[in-house]
Scaffold this motif. Sequence first.
Motif, PDB file in Angstrom:
ATOM      1  N   VAL A   1       1.168  -0.833  -0.042  1.00  0.00           N
ATOM      2  CA  VAL A   1       0.299   0.055   0.285  1.00  0.00           C
ATOM      3  C   VAL A   1       0.750   0.718  -0.111  1.00  0.00           C
ATOM      4  O   VAL A   1       1.685   1.465   1.072  1.00  0.00           O
ATOM      5  N   ARG A   2       0.816   2.044  -0.968  1.00  0.00           N
ATOM      6  CA  ARG A   2       1.644   3.737  -1.042  1.00  0.00           C
ATOM      7  C   ARG A   2       0.676   4.479  -2.027  1.00  0.00           C
ATOM      8  O   ARG A   2      -0.752   4.226  -2.241  1.00  0.00           O
ATOM      9  N   PRO A   3       0.726   6.337  -1.230  1.00  0.00           N
ATOM     10  CA  PRO A   3       0.663   7.144  -1.892  1.00  0.00           C
ATOM     11  C   PRO A   3       0.510   6.983  -3.748  1.00  0.00           C
ATOM     12  O   PRO A   3       1.474   6.250  -3.876  1.00  0.00           O
ATOM     13  N   VAL A   4      -0.413   7.175  -4.444  1.00  0.00           N
ATOM     14  CA  VAL A   4      -0.425   7.393  -5.547  1.00  0.00           C
ATOM     15  C   VAL A   4      -0.332   8.581  -6.259  1.00  0.00           C
ATOM     16  O   VAL A   4      -1.428   9.460  -6.628  1.00  0.00           O
ATOM     17  N   THR A   5       0.093   9.578  -6.918  1.00  0.00           N
ATOM     18  CA  THR A   5      -0.215  10.597  -7.036  1.00  0.00           C
ATOM     19  C   THR A   5      -1.464  11.205  -7.769  1.00  0.00           C
ATOM     20  O   THR A   5      -1.938  12.011  -7.902  1.00  0.00           O
ATOM     21  N   LEU A   6      -1.385  10.215  -9.265  1.00  0.00           N
ATOM     22  CA  LEU A   6      -2.917  10.582 -10.438  1.00  0.00           C
ATOM     23  C   LEU A   6      -3.685  10.478  -9.130  1.00  0.00           C
ATOM     24  O   LEU A   6      -5.001  10.723 -10.197  1.00  0.00           O
ATOM     25  N   ASN A   7      -3.613   9.717  -8.140  1.00  0.00           N
ATOM     26  CA  ASN A   7      -5.196   9.836  -7.573  1.00  0.00           C
ATOM     27  C   ASN A   7      -5.481  10.448  -6.329  1.00  0.00           C
ATOM     28  O   ASN A   7      -5.619  10.526  -5.159  1.00  0.00           O
ATOM     29  N   GLY A   8      -4.312  11.317  -6.651  1.00  0.00           N
ATOM     30  CA  GLY A   8      -4.727  12.792  -5.802  1.00  0.00           C
ATOM     31  C   GLY A   8      -3.334  12.491  -3.974  1.00  0.00           C
ATOM     32  O   GLY A   8      -3.614  12.655  -3.291  1.00  0.00           O
ATOM     33  N   GLY A   9      -3.079  10.689  -4.790  1.00  0.00           N
ATOM     34  CA  GLY A   9      -1.951  10.930  -3.125  1.00  0.00           C
ATOM     35  C   GLY A   9      -2.263   9.820  -2.317  1.00  0.00           C
ATOM     36  O   GLY A   9      -1.985  10.172  -1.412  1.00  0.00           O
ATOM     37  N   MET A  10      -4.001   9.431  -2.904  1.00  0.00           N
ATOM     38  CA  MET A  10      -4.962   8.912  -2.495  1.00  0.00           C
ATOM     39  C   MET A  10      -3.241   6.516  -1.987  1.00  0.00           C
ATOM     40  O   MET A  10      -2.914   6.535  -2.739  1.00  0.00           O
ATOM     41  N   ALA A  11      -3.807   6.831  -0.814  1.00  0.00           N
ATOM     42  CA  ALA A  11      -3.146   4.842  -0.418  1.00  0.00           C
ATOM     43  C   ALA A  11      -4.092   3.962  -0.810  1.00  0.00           C
ATOM     44  O   ALA A  11      -5.154   4.185  -1.076  1.00  0.00           O
ATOM     45  N   MET A  12      -3.146   3.621  -1.917  1.00  0.00           N
ATOM     46  CA  MET A  12      -3.950   2.055  -2.180  1.00  0.00           C
ATOM     47  C   MET A  12      -2.229   0.819  -2.548  1.00  0.00           C
ATOM     48  O   MET A  12      -1.796   1.348  -2.409  1.00  0.00           O
ATOM     49  N   ARG A  13      -3.100  -0.300  -2.761  1.00  0.00           N
ATOM     50  CA  ARG A  13      -1.892  -0.985  -3.244  1.00  0.00           C
ATOM     51  C   ARG A  13      -1.886  -0.976  -4.690  1.00  0.00           C
ATOM     52  O   ARG A  13      -2.513  -0.556  -5.904  1.00  0.00           O
ATOM     53  N   ALA A  14      -0.486  -0.816  -4.500  1.00  0.00           N
ATOM     54  CA  ALA A  14       0.175  -0.001  -5.846  1.00  0.00           C
ATOM     55  C   ALA A  14       1.460  -0.751  -6.037  1.00  0.00           C
ATOM     56  O   ALA A  14       2.677  -0.692  -5.133  1.00  0.00           O
ATOM     57  N   TRP A  15       1.903  -1.227  -7.325  1.00  0.00           N
ATOM     58  CA  TRP A  15       3.261  -1.594  -7.220  1.00  0.00           C
ATOM     59  C   TRP A  15       4.295  -0.786  -7.416  1.00  0.00           C
ATOM     60  O   TRP A  15       5.469  -0.547  -7.091  1.00  0.00           O
ATOM     61  N   TYR A  16       4.283   0.341  -8.091  1.00  0.00           N
ATOM     62  CA  TYR A  16       5.195   1.993  -7.922  1.00  0.00           C
ATOM     63  C   TYR A  16       3.826   3.250  -7.745  1.00  0.00           C
ATOM     64  O   TYR A  16       2.969   3.329  -8.786  1.00  0.00           O
ATOM     65  N   ASP A  17       4.162   4.211  -7.656  1.00  0.00           N
ATOM     66  CA  ASP A  17       3.993   5.490  -8.037  1.00  0.00           C
ATOM     67  C   ASP A  17       3.413   5.749  -9.215  1.00  0.00           C
ATOM     68  O   ASP A  17       4.399   5.393 -10.401  1.00  0.00           O
ATOM     69  N   ILE A  18       2.310   6.738 -10.011  1.00  0.00           N
ATOM     70  CA  ILE A  18       1.741   6.924 -11.187  1.00  0.00           C
ATOM     71  C   ILE A  18       1.727   8.493 -11.178  1.00  0.00           C
ATOM     72  O   ILE A  18       0.827   9.135 -10.484  1.00  0.00           O
ATOM     73  N   ILE A  19       2.426   8.942 -11.647  1.00  0.00           N
ATOM     74  CA  ILE A  19       2.087  10.577 -11.747  1.00  0.00           C
ATOM     75  C   ILE A  19       1.422  10.946 -13.070  1.00  0.00           C
ATOM     76  O   ILE A  19       0.690  11.917 -13.086  1.00  0.00           O
ATOM     77  N   GLY A  20       1.373   9.999 -14.146  1.00  0.00           N
ATOM     78  CA  GLY A  20       0.419  10.300 -15.248  1.00  0.00           C
ATOM     79  C   GLY A  20       0.575   9.395 -16.193  1.00  0.00           C
ATOM     80  O   GLY A  20       1.092   8.230 -16.271  1.00  0.00           O
ATOM     81  N   LEU A  21      -0.656   9.135 -16.960  1.00  0.00           N
ATOM     82  CA  LEU A  21      -0.247   8.041 -18.304  1.00  0.00           C
ATOM     83  C   LEU A  21      -0.110   8.221 -19.189  1.00  0.00           C
ATOM     84  O   LEU A  21      -0.107   7.074 -20.116  1.00  0.00           O
ATOM     85  N   ASP A  22       0.395   9.533 -19.389  1.00  0.00           N
ATOM     86  CA  ASP A  22       1.194  10.174 -21.239  1.00  0.00           C
ATOM     87  C   ASP A  22       2.344   9.264 -21.133  1.00  0.00           C
ATOM     88  O   ASP A  22       3.099   8.947 -20.280  1.00  0.00           O
TER      89      ASP A  22
END
Length: 227
Positions: A57-78
């Motif tokens: 579980v980690r904060p995800v930038t793309l989702n407003g910093g919400m913590a969720m299960r994620a393999w790595y952070d995502i800043i953007g999808l382009d």
Amino acid sequence: MSDSLLETVEVGPADASASVIWLHGLGADGHDFEPIVPELQLPAGAAVRFVFPHAPVRPVTLNGGMAMRAWYDIIGLDRQARQDEAGLAEAAGHARALIAREGERGVPAERVVLAGFSQGGAVALHTGLRHPERLAGIMGLSTYLPLPARLADEASDANRRTPVFLAHGEYDPVLAFELGTSTRNTLEDAGYDVEWHQYPMQHQVCLEEIQALGQWLRRALALQPGD
């Protein structure tokens, strides 16, 4: 530690002769693809263990910093968005640790398929193409290849002939179809054996895709009834 063992959901025999390590997508968990195993219609008695790890579980930038299960952070999808290289390295360490554990349980890397959906597929591609031991196969569903410009320098010779299964939805609103075709083209141009499938769907899986994946797994693992 990036090479620490994650908690996993497992389906299959304790004395498996082959394994599929399947990484879930962003915000899901190891149970997400557990119901798909019987739908793959592998040969009766095939001794294949499916390992579905839970991402940290980690904060995800793309989702407003919400913590969720994620393999790595995502800043953007382009394609121009900065990628979380440290997070990718950590995720690759987790995947390598799971491959090593299968070896300790009697399944060598050459009998392991590294698979994933969406973000999990990105980790599967990133890790599998760089893994120093030959794998049985690498699979990515509705996904993309992270850091493609580095592949030529970082790819492992051990997996240059490893079969790769890629599938993508033509109407995917999360990871654009073009990300899938670009990944396919990059791998094919590099000489990889890519089996490509596309379906009139969004960011999901469909029955035809699962059936195609089951057939590919039979070939990648050379499964026969009773194996």
